[in-house]
Design an enzyme around this catalytic site. Structure first.
Site, PDB file in Angstrom:
ATOM      1  N   GLY A  45      52.492 -12.235  54.807  1.00 45.55           N
ATOM      2  CA  GLY A  45      51.823 -13.103  53.795  1.00 45.55           C
ATOM      3  C   GLY A  45      52.603 -14.073  53.136  1.00 45.55           C
ATOM      4  CB  ALA A  46      52.947 -17.730  52.525  1.00 52.75           C
ATOM      5  NE  ARG A  78      57.278 -13.549  59.768  1.00 49.06           N
ATOM      6  CZ  ARG A  78      55.989 -13.115  59.522  1.00 49.06           C
ATOM      7  NH1 ARG A  78      55.509 -12.576  58.563  1.00 49.06           N
ATOM      8  NH2 ARG A  78      55.112 -13.699  60.259  1.00 49.06           N
ATOM      9  CG  ASP A 213      51.825 -18.705  56.785  1.00 49.87           C
ATOM     10  OD1 ASP A 213      50.631 -18.643  57.254  1.00 49.87           O
ATOM     11  OD2 ASP A 213      52.507 -17.726  56.494  1.00 49.87           O
TER      12      ASP A 213
HETATM   13  O1  MRU Z   1      52.248 -13.359  59.907  1.00 42.18           O
HETATM   14  P1  MRU Z   1      51.840 -13.188  58.601  1.00 42.18           P
HETATM   15  O2  MRU Z   1      50.805 -11.908  58.516  1.00 42.18           O
HETATM   16  O3  MRU Z   1      52.605 -13.436  57.566  1.00 42.18           O
HETATM   17  O4  MRU Z   1      50.785 -14.578  58.369  1.00 42.18           O
HETATM   18  C1  MRU Z   1      50.107 -14.848  57.191  1.00 42.18           C
HETATM   19  C2  MRU Z   1      49.112 -15.708  57.188  1.00 42.18           C
HETATM   20  O5  MRU Z   1      49.217 -16.622  58.251  1.00 42.18           O
HETATM   21  C3  MRU Z   1      48.159 -15.918  55.952  1.00 42.18           C
HETATM   22  O6  MRU Z   1      46.949 -16.458  56.437  1.00 42.18           O
HETATM   23  C4  MRU Z   1      49.034 -16.942  55.035  1.00 42.18           C
HETATM   24  O7  MRU Z   1      50.331 -16.271  54.798  1.00 42.18           O
HETATM   25  C5  MRU Z   1      48.338 -17.143  53.809  1.00 42.18           C
HETATM   26  S1  MRU Z   1      48.557 -15.626  52.711  1.00 42.18           S
HETATM   27  C6  MRU Z   1      47.900 -16.083  51.350  1.00 42.18           C
END
Ligand code: MRU
Length: 309
Positions: A45-46, A78, A213
């Site tokens: 998650g970002a 990442r 993201d």
């Molecule tokens: O691959 P991830 O689980 O890191 O991807 C996360 C997402 O796509 C979320 O929807 C995004 O980071 C928003 S988090 C507030």
């Protein structure tokens, strides 16, 4: 409950790979541990990746590692969530790495509550709202962005029903968002990713709120599948909102130049530990997609709701 915490000069992370069955923690004792945790998605998650990376820089500083070198290594963990690069650069430019990381930790919690406050205004009493992936407390320090909007709407006295896409291949909607909503006693239902268009056609979804993201010129990058939800929402004239802090904005580039992470094909080949296709099947596994701004009703930020850039 916090997704990450600074404890005894260590970064304590909820191990998100174990949810929803086990609530366990991983301790990062050095910056390399933080890189591993971001890569293997112990933390994801970002915003959570960003703040964890900031603490990774603080650990590198405590270890006496050259911070420019540590920054390069952490940034390589990442490629897509811009918060990672934003956080590392911010610590690199600061006087005191740990103080800056702790400041970002506090800011993240305040930011999410501000997003929630603005976002709650677009939720009507009785709404059924669809979300994709996990833009919740687990994607941040706590509270969440998209799920923060749902928390704030509920706290403002509105009845809200949440529908979570399962979010194949890793299932963050099923394992993380459903779990979070259940912990909060917010009514929640899980659907297969492929069902949202049908439910929209039946008038069963009033709004869509997702996280992001990266937000750049021309649209939004978020978990793969977001684009298809946005297309279906546009067809049915359903408002489609993105909830994200300014740390997710990358004003420098076109959204179409974002590097989209390609993940291990086994995430697609296997489901619940069992192979679902012939052995050796070639796979394409992009982790994110791009939703063009024409499909986005508004972006809910900590400073208010704005048009996509
Ligand atoms: O691959 P991830 O689980 O890191 O991807 C996360 C997402 O796509 C979320 O929807 C995004 O980071 C928003 S988090 C507030």
């Amino acid at each position: 409950m916090k997704t990450l915490e600074w404890e005894d000069n260590k970064l304590k992370l909820i191990d998100q790979r174990k949810l929803p069955d086990e609530l366990t923690y991983v301790y990062c004792e050095n910056y390399q541990d933080v890189i591993v945790a971001i890569k293997n998605m112990t933390v994801r998650g970002a915003p959570a990746i960003g703040v964890s990376a900031a603490f990774g820089m603080a650990l590198a500083d405590i270890e006496g590692v050259d911070l420019t070198k540590a920054a390069e290594e952490i940034k390589a963990a990442r490629p897509t969530a811009v918060n990672l690069f934003w956080a590392v650069d911010r610590v690199l430019e600061s006087e005191d790495a740990l103080a800056e990381a702790l400041k970002m930790y506090d800011e993240d919690m305040a930011t999410n509550r501000a997003i929630g406050k603005f976002g709650a205004e677009i939720i009507d009493d009785g709404d059924t709202v669809l979300t994709h992936c996990n833009a919740g407390a687990l994607a941040c320090v706590d509270y969440g962005t998209a799920l923060g909007v749902f928390r704030a709407a509920r706290d403002a006295g509105k009845n809200i029903n949440v529908i979570c896409d399962e979010t194949r291949p890793r299932g963050q909607g099923a394992s993380l968002s459903v779990w979070e909503m259940q912990q909060e006693n917010i009514p929640v239902k899980l659907i297969p990713d492929v069902a949202s268009g049908y439910l929209m056609s039946q008038g069963k979804i009033d709004k869509v709120v997702i996280g992001a993201d990266r937000i750049a010129k021309g649209g939004v990058v978020n978990k793969v599948g977001s684009f298809m939800v946005a297309l279906a929402a546009k067809y049915h004239d359903i408002p489609f909102y993105v909830a994200a802090p300014y740390s997710t904005f990358d004003n420098e580039i076109s959204i179409f130049d974002t590097v989209i992470e390609e993940r291990d094909g086994d995430e697609v080949r296997y489901y619940g530990g069992a192979r679902i296709c012939p052995e050796g099947t070639d796979v394409i596994n992009p982790a994110f997609d791009i939703t063009p701004k024409e499909l986005i009703t508004g972006i809910i930020t900590e400073k208010g709701i704005i048009d996509p850039i």
